[in-house]
Every structure is written in structure tokens, then in C-alpha cells.
Design a protein around this motif. Structure first.
Motif, PDB file in Angstrom:
ATOM      1  N   TYR A   1      29.894  -4.116  30.016  1.00  0.00           N
ATOM      2  CA  TYR A   1      29.138  -5.254  30.545  1.00  0.00           C
ATOM      3  C   TYR A   1      27.806  -5.318  29.819  1.00  0.00           C
ATOM      4  CZ  TYR A   1      26.091  -7.864  33.738  1.00  0.00           C
ATOM      5  OH  TYR A   1      25.202  -8.761  34.270  1.00  0.00           O
ATOM      6  N   SER A   2      27.349  -6.523  29.501  1.00  0.00           N
ATOM      7  CA  SER A   2      26.014  -6.680  28.922  1.00  0.00           C
ATOM      8  C   SER A   2      25.413  -7.998  29.358  1.00  0.00           C
ATOM      9  CB  SER A   2      26.062  -6.600  27.397  1.00  0.00           C
ATOM     10  OG  SER A   2      26.756  -7.696  26.837  1.00  0.00           O
ATOM     11  N   ASP A   3      24.089  -8.005  29.478  1.00  0.00           N
ATOM     12  CA  ASP A   3      23.358  -9.200  29.879  1.00  0.00           C
ATOM     13  C   ASP A   3      21.925  -9.042  29.386  1.00  0.00           C
ATOM     14  OD1 ASP A   3      23.547 -11.606  32.142  1.00  0.00           O
ATOM     15  OD2 ASP A   3      21.539 -10.785  31.878  1.00  0.00           O
ATOM     16  N   GLY A   4      21.464 -10.011  28.609  1.00  0.00           N
ATOM     17  CA  GLY A   4      20.072  -9.959  28.177  1.00  0.00           C
ATOM     18  C   GLY A   4      19.887 -10.396  26.743  1.00  0.00           C
ATOM     19  N   PHE A   5      18.663 -10.200  26.262  1.00  0.00           N
ATOM     20  CA  PHE A   5      18.268 -10.693  24.952  1.00  0.00           C
ATOM     21  C   PHE A   5      18.766  -9.783  23.833  1.00  0.00           C
ATOM     22  CE2 PHE A   5      14.757 -12.062  27.853  1.00  0.00           C
ATOM     23  CZ  PHE A   5      15.017 -13.423  27.809  1.00  0.00           C
ATOM     24  N   GLY A   6      18.947 -10.385  22.665  1.00  0.00           N
ATOM     25  CA  GLY A   6      19.309  -9.645  21.466  1.00  0.00           C
ATOM     26  C   GLY A   6      18.540 -10.182  20.280  1.00  0.00           C
ATOM     27  N   SER A   7      17.329  -9.699  20.082  1.00  0.00           N
ATOM     28  CA  SER A   7      16.460 -10.248  19.032  1.00  0.00           C
ATOM     29  C   SER A   7      16.972  -9.867  17.651  1.00  0.00           C
ATOM     30  CB  SER A   7      15.040  -9.724  19.223  1.00  0.00           C
ATOM     31  OG  SER A   7      15.021  -8.310  19.201  1.00  0.00           O
ATOM     32  N   TYR A   8      16.792 -10.787  16.712  1.00  0.00           N
ATOM     33  CA  TYR A   8      17.041 -10.463  15.312  1.00  0.00           C
ATOM     34  C   TYR A   8      16.117 -11.285  14.433  1.00  0.00           C
ATOM     35  CZ  TYR A   8      20.024 -14.674  14.848  1.00  0.00           C
ATOM     36  OH  TYR A   8      20.497 -15.955  14.806  1.00  0.00           O
ATOM     37  N   PHE A   9      16.024 -10.839  13.166  1.00  0.00           N
ATOM     38  CA  PHE A   9      15.019 -11.373  12.257  1.00  0.00           C
ATOM     39  C   PHE A   9      15.644 -11.609  10.891  1.00  0.00           C
ATOM     40  CE2 PHE A   9      13.424  -8.249  15.221  1.00  0.00           C
ATOM     41  CZ  PHE A   9      12.370  -8.886  15.860  1.00  0.00           C
TER      42      PHE A   9
END
Length: 830
Positions: free
Chosen positions: A411-419
Motif C-alpha cells: 500500500y502507498s499514499d503520498g507524494f513522490g518528488s522528482y527533478f
């Protein structure tokens, strides 16, 4: 006749000839049988049911004997029928005797337990001339108990003794001790695919096996429940299927098991970057007769980031229960539960050609190595909940049954920042700025309430029996594996910012602002990934000892794969079914029995590629949808394994050649290419050499060393990459080394030190005509540890990246790694 069908028919014919020859030899008369010598074999264990190494085994009547190997096993051959008295003894243990009867032509098996003479139960005894890091047998690599010298397949083992000595807390750090495998991508924690990615033999792999079965964890895997780590090399679909392995191999976690004595350990660790850890290992028999056993391994971790923003907080628990109602039956139930809350580690993507950016090497990046380029609150929650069960039953002295089930829930929930880097001309709109990059785009790819469930049931029957004077070790297996994916991606670009501007506030890219943007409906994309698959399999494998020195392995797997269809992005796709055969073959010749082994193998794997669009001038829009044939990987490998110097030297040297065919590629017809049509005639080759050495040159000194070279290239592919090394192939040259020394007892009993490191050559993460080349530079990272055991206490300290080197890992990305770090630990046993 296809090449695959020809290979399968040859394999089946070989098995038939071997078994038929065995049946002929089975007609040997009873009179002949009584003339053959017998033997005694067995295992010597401690009070903790742990195998004892280098225990002396003697027969009083003949004065012949041997010593136990690293698994506590021994064998004495060529004995006349009769009664014998066997004595087992070792330094620090009370000798034990047992009377045994040897029958002609048969092997008598005994198991002995030795009690400690003077040391307390919890005292750590460092034995001298012991190759303590060499594990010479696996029950999982071939799904049957085989010594390394008997196995034609290459695998490397990282044991718990080494994990403890190096003060390792994760699988990511443990794997650096195996040759030819390199961490490529940080764990993202995303449901389904969020575990770490590794490069091995030119291909990408994840750690999806646990005790030989489904064991996915979609975040960094804690080492608290790790008995040892097995890195299985080469295409391994025949015994493990294609869903849990890669063409380069598989990573199998062997877990800790309950035993019959009460013993517990609690440890505390603290270090740089706000690192804190508390862990416990509690083993407790629940009944006096020792039939019901319980063990719990658990750990809590918190670590900040070497950059100015970032953290990871994790909790792992692994309870296990073992019930042994009879000598023939055992039932085990266990689980692995993990929960992680973290800020994603920085990954730098490349969406523009290297020439437009004006840089071709990560060492020339115009970036502040310790700048996160984001603010607080860009967090994600991840959970993995896995349950396992096993029922083992001894049907007879020759046959056993093992019924297994495994379920994996992520299970996963939330932000995943990338650049990603942006050329100057994109921002300034000035064509003269091509070849310069002083800007970065900050973006997000979130998951929302994403879930993936996988389930496996496997029934194995193992046999160890004679047909005439030919020994057969066989496994027959039935396997069902299913996955249900319901992943929901969404995200947006947030902004484009100047690099290394001391007056710019990079903290504006944070959880509060991004959440508000999404609440206002400012979402660039949504990308559901919904699918269901089921695989029904049957496999058989037989190791036939034609002589004491020569054995043949033949195996075959049959798969029926059902994809029920689903949704990827905005495109729905129909389901399809596909059948597959995966053969395996191996030979082992020991010119010096139990010392030198020459081996060769053929191994196979495959991938279900689904549907593709083919060019057809008679079809509407000149495109027709087809179900792709299986993509295949075929490996030929040969080499030598050595177990010399009374077990103090163990080494494997091998050469492999892997050909992947039936790869989908762009149709070379220009008219078809404009329509994104594909053909399935591509190929890729990966070949190389590997060396693994584990040695105990003299008392107290242990050495682990590895070297690998891999040459990978696209042989038939799109013009953009043909003849080039794939960007997923990792560094061509890799070296690992660890040297440790335990001081003699007459100097400082219990004190030891270790030092070593890893080298990886340049790694091209961009390598095509269009994108050009971008390289992650070679690196050498040195690590060291020191440890001291005194009765119930163990003190440890380690320093990683001693030289404070800046280096990057990745494939298609550049991921900066930690500079110098230090951790100290205190463990107490009771």
C-alpha cells in the motif's frame, strides 16, 4: 520445428535415456548389493540447533574420521557392514558418542547435539581456523538440498555472521558483498514496484523471493529477519517462474527460524544524520517438550538525510511460529510487517539530450550535492503486509512433501518528488543558450490509496532415492501465482527554478503548497494501472549422480499465463492467455571429490510482453493488434568451483553468455515507424566473467573478494541504440572486498576489526544517438568496522564511505549517495 521445441525434445530425450539406463542398472542382483560398502553421514549441531563447523568425527574401530563442514555436515564412506562407535568432539564442547550399524550398500544417517563444556549459552565463541562466511549448501537455489560443489548454477551467499560484523541494517547494504550485483535505484516505497532495483549480469532485478517463494517488499528491506541473503545468478524461470526473477538472476532472503532454547537480544544504535535504531530478537519455546516454538524479530529505524531536507522512519516486525507435533510433521506460520513514512530520496531524471544540457558526466553537474531542492512535507506512507505458511511432512526415508503459501499486500499514499535538468534555452527562449543548463524543473508523481496484492501456493515433493546404483534427487512442483494491481498515479510539474542561487527559497516546493495546488484541481495527469494476472505452473527437476564424481541436472517448467485485462493510463487492454516452457540443464564433474567441481549449465527465462501494434497495409489505419510471442533469455555458462585447504578456501569462477531474443522494436519500415508500429525480431546479448572468493588464510583472518566484468549490447534493435550498451546494464567492472581479523584470545578475547569496500566503473545512464551519452563516474567506497564481544554484550562501530567520496548510482537517473557516515551499536543478550 522451432529452436525452443527442438531444445525441449532434446532435453526430454536426455531425461528418458538417463532414467532408462537407471532402470536397467536397477536389475542388479541382491548378491551384488551385499558386496557394496556402506557409509555414515549426519549433522552436528549445538544446543541452539546451529550447525557446528570443524567438529572432529572418528570411528573407534577403524581410527578413520573426518571433520564437519560449514553446515555441520559430515560423511564417512567405504565402510564394511557392521557395528561402529562414532565420537564427535570439538574445542569448547563435551564429546559425544553413539553406536551405529552400517548395512552393505546403504547410508546410515545420524544427528548429534554437542553441549558447551564451559561457556555460557549466550557467550560468543570465535573459532579459529574457520571459513565462517562460507555457506556451502542451499535448500532453495535448486529447491532441494545441494552442496555448492554439486550445483551447476552459480549463486553467492551473504550470511548473518557477515551482516553482524559489518553492522548492516538493510538488504541494500548486505548486497554489496556479492560480486557482480550493483544497487541501481533507491526504493521509492510505491505500491507494487517500490523496492530497490539492482543490476546483475546486465539486467535489472528486484528482491522478490523469500525462502524461495513470493516475498515482495516495496520499500527498503530491513535486515532484522535475515539469516542470509542468496544472490542467484542467471535466468531462473525454470524453478522460480518469470514474475519473481529477471534475466540476470534473483535475490532470495532466507529468514531466521525458531529454535528450542530461550534466547533474546536487544540492540541500540545511533549515528550521523540523526540515525537511531532499536531492535530485538526474541526466541522462546512455548511448550516444555519443544514442539511449539516462537520467535520475534523487530526493529524501529529513524534516519535523516545528508541533504538539508529529508527523512525515513520505518518499523518492521517478523513473528514466526513453528509447531512440530511429530518427527515427520512440522507446521510453520510467519509474517513480515513493515511500515515506512519517508521523504523520497533525490532522483535526477534526464528528459533532454546531453548536448542540449551541455554536460555528459555527473561530476560536472551544476548542483549543490547536499541541497535537497525542496521543502518539508513531501512525504509518502508505505506498508507491506506479508504472510507465509509451510507444512512439511516426511512421507518416507526417501520422500518428503512441502506445502507452501505466501501472500503479499502493499500500500502507498503520498507524494513522490522528482527533478530534471532543463536547458537554458527552454527558459530564456534564446537559441544561443543551447548547451548550457542552469535550471531544474521540480515535479511530483503521487500515489493515492494504491494497492497491489499477490498470492502464491506451491506444492513440492522431494525425493532422494537410488535406481540401481544411481542416486536421484528430484523435486516435483505445482505452483499457482496471482497478482491484483490497483495503482493510482497522478501528478504535476510544480515549477522551474535556477540552480545554486543563494537568494532563492527552494523550500516553497513543499507538502502544504503542493497539496493546495492539487486541491484546486491543478493536476497535469492521472495514470491508473489496473490489472489482474494468474499463472498456473508445474515443474520437475532431477539431479542424477551417474558416478560419485559426475552428475547431471535436467529440469523443465510449464506455465499457463492468464492476463484478465485492465487499464493503463487512458488505454484499456483486453486479456490474453499464453503458454510457456522453460528448460534447464546442467552437468557437474568433480576431478577431486568434494574439492574441485567443473560445471556447465543452460538456463532459460521468458517474459510475457502482451499486445503490440504491427504494420499491416491491409488493416484499417495500416495497424493491427497482435499478441506478442514470448521474449526469451537463454544462458550458457561454465566454470569451476573450489573448496580447498580443509574448507578454508571457497571460490567460484565462471563465464556466462546470455542471449535475449524476440525483443519488440520499432518497425524499420519508415511508413510503419511513423505509426509507432513494432516488429518482434530484436536481440540483446550479455556476457561476462565473475569471481567469488571466500578465504580463511590463517587463524582469525577472513577474506571476501569478488570481481565481475559484463559486456552487454543491443545486437538487433532500433538504429538509435544498436550496438550500444543498454542503460540498464550497470557498471561493466565491479569489485567487492572485505577483510576482517579476530584477535587471538590470549591478546584481547572477542575483539575484531574489518575493512573493505566496493569499486564500480563508469555507468552510462544515457546512451543513444538521440540523447547522446551521460555517465555516472566510477567510484571506490571504503568502509570499516570494529567490534568487541564480552559475555552477553557486543559493542560495534562502523564508518561507511571513509574517504567521503561524492558518487551517484542509477539507470536513466542520477541518485546522489551518502557521504561519510558513522554508526555505533550496543547489543545485550539474555
Amino acid at each position: 520445428m522451432t529452436i525452443l521445441n527442438f531444445k525441449v525434445k532434446v532435453l526430454l530425450s536426455t531425461i528418458t535415456i538417463i532414467l532408462f539406463s537407471g532402470l536397467l542398472k536397477a536389475q542388479t542382483t541382491d548378491n551384488d548389493r551385499t558386496q557394496r560398502p556402506g557409509s555414515i553421514s549426519g549433522t552436528i549441531v549445538s544446543e541452539l540447533n546451529e550447525p557446528l563447523t570443524r567438529i572432529s568425527i572418528k570411528l573407534e574401530e577403524t581410527q578413520t574420521g573426518t571433520i564437519t563442514n560449514s553446515e555441520g555436515q559430515f560423511e564417512i564412506k567405504n565402510l564394511s557392514a557392521g557395528s561402529y562407535t562414532i565420537t564427535a568432539s570439538g574445542i569448547g564442547y563435551t564429546a559425544s558418542k553413539q553406536n551405529v550399524r552400517v548395512n552393505a550398500g546403504e547410508t546410515t544417517t545420524i544427528d548429534l547435539q554437542l553441549d558447551k563444556a564451559t561457556q555460557s549459552l549466550n557467550e560468543v565463541v570465535i573459532q579459529g581456523n574457520t571459513n565462517r562466511f562460507s555457506k556451502k549448501q542451499s535448500d532453495y537455489v535448486s529447491k532441494m538440498p545441494l552442496l555448492n560443489l554439486e550445483n551447476p548454477q552459480v549463486y553467492n551467499t551473504v550470511p548473518k555472521e557477515l551482516i553482524t560484523e559489518q553492522l548492516i541494517f538493510s538488504v541494500d547494504d548486505a548486497i554489496r558483498n556479492a560480486p557482480g550485483i550493483q544497487k541501481m535505484w533507491e526504493a521509492t516505497g510505491r505500491s507494487g514496484d517500490g523496492g530497490s532495483y539492482y543490476g546483475t549480469r546486465g539486467f535489472i532485478a528486484q528482491g522478490s523471493l523469500r525462502n524461495g517463494l513470493l516475498g515482495k517488499v516495496t520499500s527498503t528491506v530491513d535486515a532484522i529477519n535475515l539469516e542470509r541473503l542468496e544472490v542467484i545468478k542467471g535466468p531462473s524461470a525454470t524453478l522460480f517462474g518469470s514474475s519473481l526473477t529477471s534475466y540476470g538472476g534473483a535475490i532470495n532472503r532466507v529468514t531466521k527460524k525458531p529454535f528450542e532454547q530461550f534466547q533474546s537480544e536487544i540492540s541500540f544504535a545511533s549515528g550521523t544524520d540523526e540515525f537511531h535504531r532499536v531492535s530485538a530478537d526474541v526466541n522462546a519455546p512455548l511448550t516444555k517438550d519443544g514442539k511449539l516454538l516462537f520467535r520475534l524479530n523487530t526493529a524501529y529505524n529513524y534516519e535523516g538525510s545528508f541533504q538539508n531536507v529529508g527523512f525515513q522512519r520505518s518499523f518492521a516486525a517478523a513473528p514466526s511460529l513453528l509447531y512440530q507435533p511429530t518427527d515427520r510433521l512440522s507446521i510453520s506460520l510467519d509474517a513480515e510487517l513493515s511500515s515506512v513514512k519517508s521523504t523520497g530520496k533525490q532522483m535526477l531524471f534526464f528528459y533532454f539530450p546531453a548536448d542540449e544540457l551541455g554536460i555528459h558526466n555527473a561530476k560536472d553537474l551544476n548542483l549543490d550535492y547536499k541541497e535537497s531542492y525542496m521543502g518539508n512535507g513531501l512525504e509518502q506512507k508505505s506498508r507491506s503486509t506479508n504472510f507465509y505458511g509451510q507444512i512439511n511432512y516426511k512421507i518416507s526415508d526417501s520422500f518428503t512433501s512441502s506445502t507452501n503459501f505466501s501472500s503479499s499486500h502493499s500500500y502507498s499514499d503520498g507524494f513522490g518528488s522528482y527533478f530534471y535538468l532543463v536547458p537554458n534555452y527552454i527558459v530564456t527562449q534564446d537559441p544561443a543558450d543551447v548547451g548550457m543548463s542552469n535550471y531544474m524543473t521540480r515535479a511530483d508523481q503521487s500515489t493515492k490509496d494504491s494497492k497491489v496484492t499477490a498470492f502464491e501456493v506451491q506444492q513440492n515433493f522431494n525425493g532422494d532415492f537410488m535406481i540401481g546404483n544411481l542416486r536421484n534427487r528430484i523435486v516435483l512442483g505445482l505452483d499457482f501465482y496471482s497478482t491484483n494491481s490497483n495503482i493510482n498515479f497522478f501528478g504535476s510539474e510544480y515549477d522551474t527554478v535556477p540552480l545554486n542561487d543563494p537568494n532563492f527559497d527552494y523550500s516553497s516546493f513543499n507538502g502544504k503548497n503542493l497539496g493546495q495546488m492539487y486541491a484546486e484541481g491543478d493536476i497535469d495527469f492521472t495514470w491508473p494501472d489496473i490489472s489482474k494476472t494468474k499463472t498456473y505452473s508445474a515443474f520437475v527437476s532431477d539431479v542424477l549422480d551417474i558416478t560419485d564424481n559426475f552428475s547431471v541436472l535436467a529440469a523443465l517448467r510449464a506455465d499457463k499465463f492468464d492476463n484478465e485485462g485492465g487499464l493503463t493510463g487512458s488505454d484499456a487492454f483486453e486479456g490474453y492467455s499464453q503458454n510457456a516452457l522453460s528448460p534447464k540443464f546442467g552437468v557437474v564433474f568433480q576431478p577431486v571429490k568434494d574439492r574441485v567441481s567443473l560445471f556447465a549449465n543452460y538456463q532459460n527465462s521468458f517474459t510475457n510482453k502482451g499486445t503490440y501494434l504491427a504494420y499491416d497495409v491491409t488493416a484499417p489505419n495500416n495497424l493491427t493488434q497482435k499478441i506478442a510471442d514470448l521474449e526469451h533469455a537463454n544462458q550458457i555458462e561454465g566454470g569451476v568451483k573450489i573448496n580447498a585447504w580443509q574448507g578454508r578456501l571457497s571460490t567460484t569462477i565462471s563465464y556466462y553468455n546470455i542471449l535475449v531474443d524476440n525483443i519488440l522494436r520499432t518497425d524499420p519500415n519508415p511508413d510503419a515507424a511513423q505509426l509507432s508500429a513494432q516488429v518482434q525480431d530484436g536481440s540483446q546479448r550479455s556476457k561476462g566473467i565473475e569471481l567469488d572468493l571466500i578465504a580463511n588464510p590463517y587463524k582469525g583472518l577472513n577474506v571476501i573478494a569478488g570481481f565481475s566484468y559484463n559486456d552487454s549490447k543491443f545486437e538487433k534493435s532500433d538504429a538509435d541504440v544498436i550496438g550500444r550498451r543498454p542503460t540498464t546494464a550497470s557498471s561493466p567492472y565491479q569489485v567487492n572486498l572485505w577483510i576482517s581479523y579476530h584477535f587471538p584470545e590470549n591478546i584481547v578475547k572477542g575483539l575484531g576489526v574489518g575493512v573493505g569496500g566496493n569499486y564500480a566503473s563508469d555507468n552510462k545512464i544515457l546512451n543513444s544517438v538521440y540523447y547522446g551519452e551521460f555517465t555516472l563516474p566510477a567510484y571506490t567506497v571504503f568502509n570499516a568496522s570494529a567490534f568487541y564481544d564480552y559475555q552477553k554484550v557486543r559493542l560495534s562501530i562502523k564508518v561507511d564511505n571513509i574517504s567521503n567520496q561524492k558518487y551517484w548510482i542509477g539507470y536513466t537517473t542520477a541518485n546522489p549517495q551518502k557521504p561519510r557516515s558513522m554508526v555505533a551499536s550496543l547489543a545485550y543478550k539474555f
